[in-house]
Enzyme design. Structure first.
Site, PDB file in Angstrom:
ATOM      1  N   ALA A  51       0.851  -1.199   0.000  1.00 17.59           N
ATOM      2  CA  ALA A  51       0.000   0.000   0.000  1.00 17.59           C
ATOM      3  C   ALA A  51       0.884   1.245   0.000  1.00 17.59           C
ATOM      4  O   ALA A  51       1.988   1.242   0.526  1.00 17.59           O
ATOM      5  CB  ALA A  51      -0.908  -0.009   1.225  1.00 17.59           C
ATOM      6  N   SER A  86     -10.373  -9.340   3.138  1.00 10.95           N
ATOM      7  CA  SER A  86     -10.129  -9.744   4.521  1.00 10.95           C
ATOM      8  C   SER A  86     -10.131 -11.259   4.648  1.00 10.95           C
ATOM      9  O   SER A  86     -10.760 -11.959   3.864  1.00 10.95           O
ATOM     10  CB  SER A  86     -11.188  -9.156   5.445  1.00 10.95           C
ATOM     11  OG  SER A  86     -10.931  -9.593   6.768  1.00 10.95           O
ATOM     12  N   GLY A  87      -9.433 -11.716   5.663  1.00 10.84           N
ATOM     13  CA  GLY A  87      -9.377 -13.155   5.911  1.00 10.84           C
ATOM     14  C   GLY A  87      -7.960 -13.692   5.888  1.00 10.84           C
ATOM     15  O   GLY A  87      -7.746 -14.894   6.043  1.00 10.84           O
ATOM     16  N   LYS A 103     -13.647  -1.678   4.646  1.00 17.87           N
ATOM     17  CA  LYS A 103     -12.582  -2.559   5.144  1.00 17.87           C
ATOM     18  C   LYS A 103     -11.895  -1.934   6.364  1.00 17.87           C
ATOM     19  O   LYS A 103     -11.579  -2.621   7.341  1.00 17.87           O
ATOM     20  CB  LYS A 103     -11.564  -2.840   4.040  1.00 17.87           C
ATOM     21  CG  LYS A 103     -10.308  -3.592   4.489  1.00 17.87           C
ATOM     22  CD  LYS A 103     -10.661  -4.970   5.032  1.00 17.87           C
ATOM     23  CE  LYS A 103      -9.504  -5.878   5.377  1.00 17.87           C
ATOM     24  NZ  LYS A 103      -8.223  -5.386   5.738  1.00 17.87           N
ATOM     25  N   HIS A 111     -14.133  -2.380   9.266  1.00 17.29           N
ATOM     26  CA  HIS A 111     -14.007  -3.792   9.663  1.00 17.29           C
ATOM     27  C   HIS A 111     -12.812  -3.971  10.603  1.00 17.29           C
ATOM     28  O   HIS A 111     -12.920  -4.600  11.650  1.00 17.29           O
ATOM     29  CB  HIS A 111     -13.839  -4.677   8.419  1.00 17.29           C
ATOM     30  CG  HIS A 111     -13.305  -6.050   8.707  1.00 17.29           C
ATOM     31  ND1 HIS A 111     -11.958  -6.278   8.970  1.00 17.29           N
ATOM     32  CD2 HIS A 111     -13.905  -7.255   8.811  1.00 17.29           C
ATOM     33  CE1 HIS A 111     -11.781  -7.562   9.223  1.00 17.29           C
ATOM     34  NE2 HIS A 111     -12.937  -8.180   9.133  1.00 17.29           N
ATOM     35  N   ASN A 112     -11.684  -3.403  10.235  1.00 16.72           N
ATOM     36  CA  ASN A 112     -10.492  -3.563  11.069  1.00 16.72           C
ATOM     37  C   ASN A 112     -10.660  -2.881  12.424  1.00 16.72           C
ATOM     38  O   ASN A 112     -10.221  -3.412  13.442  1.00 16.72           O
ATOM     39  CB  ASN A 112      -9.265  -2.996  10.353  1.00 16.72           C
ATOM     40  CG  ASN A 112      -8.801  -3.884   9.228  1.00 16.72           C
ATOM     41  OD1 ASN A 112      -9.573  -4.656   8.679  1.00 16.72           O
ATOM     42  ND2 ASN A 112      -7.538  -3.784   8.870  1.00 16.72           N
ATOM     43  N   GLU A 117     -12.711  -5.052  14.485  1.00 18.20           N
ATOM     44  CA  GLU A 117     -11.865  -6.171  14.900  1.00 18.20           C
ATOM     45  C   GLU A 117     -11.058  -5.799  16.158  1.00 18.20           C
ATOM     46  O   GLU A 117     -10.976  -6.595  17.104  1.00 18.20           O
ATOM     47  CB  GLU A 117     -10.940  -6.525  13.732  1.00 18.20           C
ATOM     48  CG  GLU A 117      -9.968  -7.646  13.983  1.00 18.20           C
ATOM     49  CD  GLU A 117      -9.007  -7.815  12.791  1.00 18.20           C
ATOM     50  OE1 GLU A 117      -9.468  -7.824  11.626  1.00 18.20           O
ATOM     51  OE2 GLU A 117      -7.790  -7.919  13.027  1.00 18.20           O
ATOM     52  N   TYR A 122     -18.767  38.194  17.078  1.00 21.87           N
ATOM     53  CA  TYR A 122     -17.467  38.379  16.386  1.00 21.87           C
ATOM     54  C   TYR A 122     -17.496  37.715  15.023  1.00 21.87           C
ATOM     55  O   TYR A 122     -17.027  38.221  14.054  1.00 21.87           O
ATOM     56  CB  TYR A 122     -16.275  37.756  17.137  1.00 21.87           C
ATOM     57  CG  TYR A 122     -16.168  38.048  18.601  1.00 21.87           C
ATOM     58  CD1 TYR A 122     -16.475  39.301  19.112  1.00 21.87           C
ATOM     59  CD2 TYR A 122     -15.738  37.048  19.482  1.00 21.87           C
ATOM     60  CE1 TYR A 122     -16.346  39.547  20.482  1.00 21.87           C
ATOM     61  CE2 TYR A 122     -15.604  37.286  20.825  1.00 21.87           C
ATOM     62  CZ  TYR A 122     -15.920  38.535  21.329  1.00 21.87           C
ATOM     63  OH  TYR A 122     -15.790  38.754  22.642  1.00 21.87           O
TER      64      TYR A 122
END
Ligand code: 2AM
Length: 482
Positions: free
Chosen positions: A76, A128-129, A183, A186-187, A190, A480
């Site tokens: 990444a 994922s997985g 995703k 999801h993390n 988790e 103001y």
């Protein structure tokens, strides 16, 4: 003969995903920057299978059936942009670039725009997985150029995990960065699920003095009911695991947790959205606190807790912990879904909330029976504002509320930290509160900064200022900025 799909990046995830696609009947062309890996793969795990090994990008692109479908599984960050730069001049209108890496969703938003401007289509897909999932059936969260979905759907749904009902754990998440965003959430979830189990373990171990074998049996039992999930299952197995000397490996592991940042990014997003994601936030901080091992060892010698011995029923506390774990988990998902709702508004995604639960139902780390119930809740009401308001989850929390509170009390009185469980309960008590102490908060802001306040006896949207000290004057901070 042309390949149905191409894959770039033959590290473990890439190899496994390529093998998965081939095993479902697709012909796969592969490429890797270090081309020796292509040869190793073709002569090794891919031997005798329908792969096309290629040694430069031109050859790779030329081997693909149009519209070309190219899955990138590279590191990444900058590598993805470099690869896109190299590929775009070789592609034709309508070809599809798919980033299956762990990219930040904001990068995916940017890349979708860039690739679409060049006439091609872009997909950012959460995968994922882990390595096992990639090989046998991952949970897939694709998003990006909507026009790409019909082309990649047959491949993606063929290789994805399946729910117990046989539905593929892969659905279109939405525009541009929606897939990578889902995703990321999801993390984050988790992180929360893991920390909740760890807190439960800590109370069992330190308040009740349970052995690993006793705890293993409890988790085994829980795994056959409403907590049935992959993470409870592996916890059971970890607690039962002994090394060749007969010693429990879990007891030998240093209590300093690592993290790669996806939990943190989820929480940062929640702060930007102004949506409470307190449980996951506490889970991220719990890892940070664990990592400061030496500092904690030193502090433990100086800071002694004032605690009272647990005098309740052991069996009752174990059952209370089960209820606390389940109720807290509901809160975590309620918060995660609220973040997704807020982000969908900000980024103009049309997220399919039930579809997200379905995709997470199997194949990924947070897979559980529980996600089947979430799917049903969004089937009952696709626009559900908060999971806690769904009749099933409302009753589930309600019936566990007493046990949930007792479990937290037991932990607090014994000096055992339960940051996620108690954050969950505080959120519940806040969310269900008709009136919070923010009246005093607003008074303070108006007192020191003339920030003004709304009144309960006046319509919303009208702001008032009080001269609290008699010499503050009538000027407000609003005037103001007006
Ligand atoms: P490599 O084998 O040539 O290092 C995981 O690191 C995968 O990403 C590997 O297949 C790696 O290729 C690939 N990768 C990392 N950086 C890359 C880049 N800039 N361009 C192409 N592939 C890259």
């Amino acid at each position: 003969e042309f390949a149905d799909v191409g894959l770039i990046g033959l590290a473990v995830m890439g190899e496994n995903l390529a093998l998965n696609m081939e095993s479902r009947g697709f012909r796969v062309a592969v490429f890797n920057r270090t081309t020796a890996r292509v040869d190793d793969f073709i002569q090794g795990r891919a031997k005798g299978k329908r792969f096309i090994g290629t040694h430069d990008l031109k050859e790779f692109v030329g081997s693909l059936q149009k519209p070309r479908k190219i899955v990138m599984l590279v590191k990444a960050g900058a590598a993805v942009d470099q690869l896109i730069d190299q590929l775009l001049p070789l592609l034709e209108r309508g070809d599809i670039l798919i980033d299956g890496g762990n990219s930040l969703f904001t990068d995916t938003i940017r890349r979708t725009k860039r690739v679409e401007e060049s006439g091609m289509l872009f997909v950012g897909s959460g995968v994922s997985g882990g390595e096992e999932g990639a090989l046998h059936g991952p949970s897939l969260m694709p998003g990006g150029s909507a026009a790409a979905w019909p082309h990649i759907k047959p491949i993606f749904q063929a290789i994805a995990a399946r729910t117990p009902d046989g539905e593929p754990c892969c659905d279109w998440m939405g525009e541009n960065g929606a897939g990578h965003f889902v995703k990321m959430v999801h993390n984050g979830i988790e992180y929360g699920d893991i920390q909740l189990i760890c807190e439960t373990y800590d109370v069992m171990k330190r308040v009740l003095g349970m052995s690993n074998a006793e705890m293993r049996d409890v988790f085994a039992e829980w795994n056959s009911a409403e907590l049935d999930s992959y993470l409870i299952e592996i916890t059971r197995d970890i607690l039962g695991f002994v090394d060749k000397n007969g010693e429990a490996t879990v007891d030998k592991i240093l209590d300093a947790a690592g993290q790669k940042g996806t939990g943190k990014w989820t929480v940062i997003e929640s702060l930007d959205e102004g949506t409470p994601l307190t449980l996951i936030g506490e889970a991220v901080f719990a890892r940070a606190l664990s990592a400061a091992k030496e500092e904690r060892v030193n502090a433990s010698k100086q800071l002694k807790p004032v605690v009272s011995e647990f005098k309740g029923e052991r069996k009752q506390l174990i059952d209370d912990l089960r209820q606390a774990l389940y109720a807290s988990k509901i809160i975590s998902y309620a918060q995660g879904y609220q973040l997704m709702r807020a982000a969908a508004k900000t980024y103009q995604w049309n997220l399919n909330y039930g579809g997200i639960a379905l995709v997470w139902r199997a194949g990924c780390i947070i897979r559980s029976a529980f996600l089947g119930d979430i799917k049903k809740a969004f089937q009952r009401d696709p626009q559900l504002v908060n999971l806690l308001l769904d009749p099933f989850f409302r009753d589930a929390v309600s019936t566990r509320q007493a046990g949930w509170r007792r479990a937290i009390v037991a932990a607090v009185q014994s000096g055992i930290p339960v940051p996620c469980m108690s954050a969950a309960l505080s959120y519940f008590d806040g969310y269900r509160a008709e009136r919070l102490p923010a009246n005093l908060l607003q008074a303070q802001r108006d007192f020191f900064g003339a920030h003004t306040y709304e009144r309960i006896d006046q319509p919303r949207g009208q702001f008032f200022h009080t001269d609290w000290t008699g010499h503050g004057g009538a000027t407000t901070s609003r005037s103001y900025s007006a």
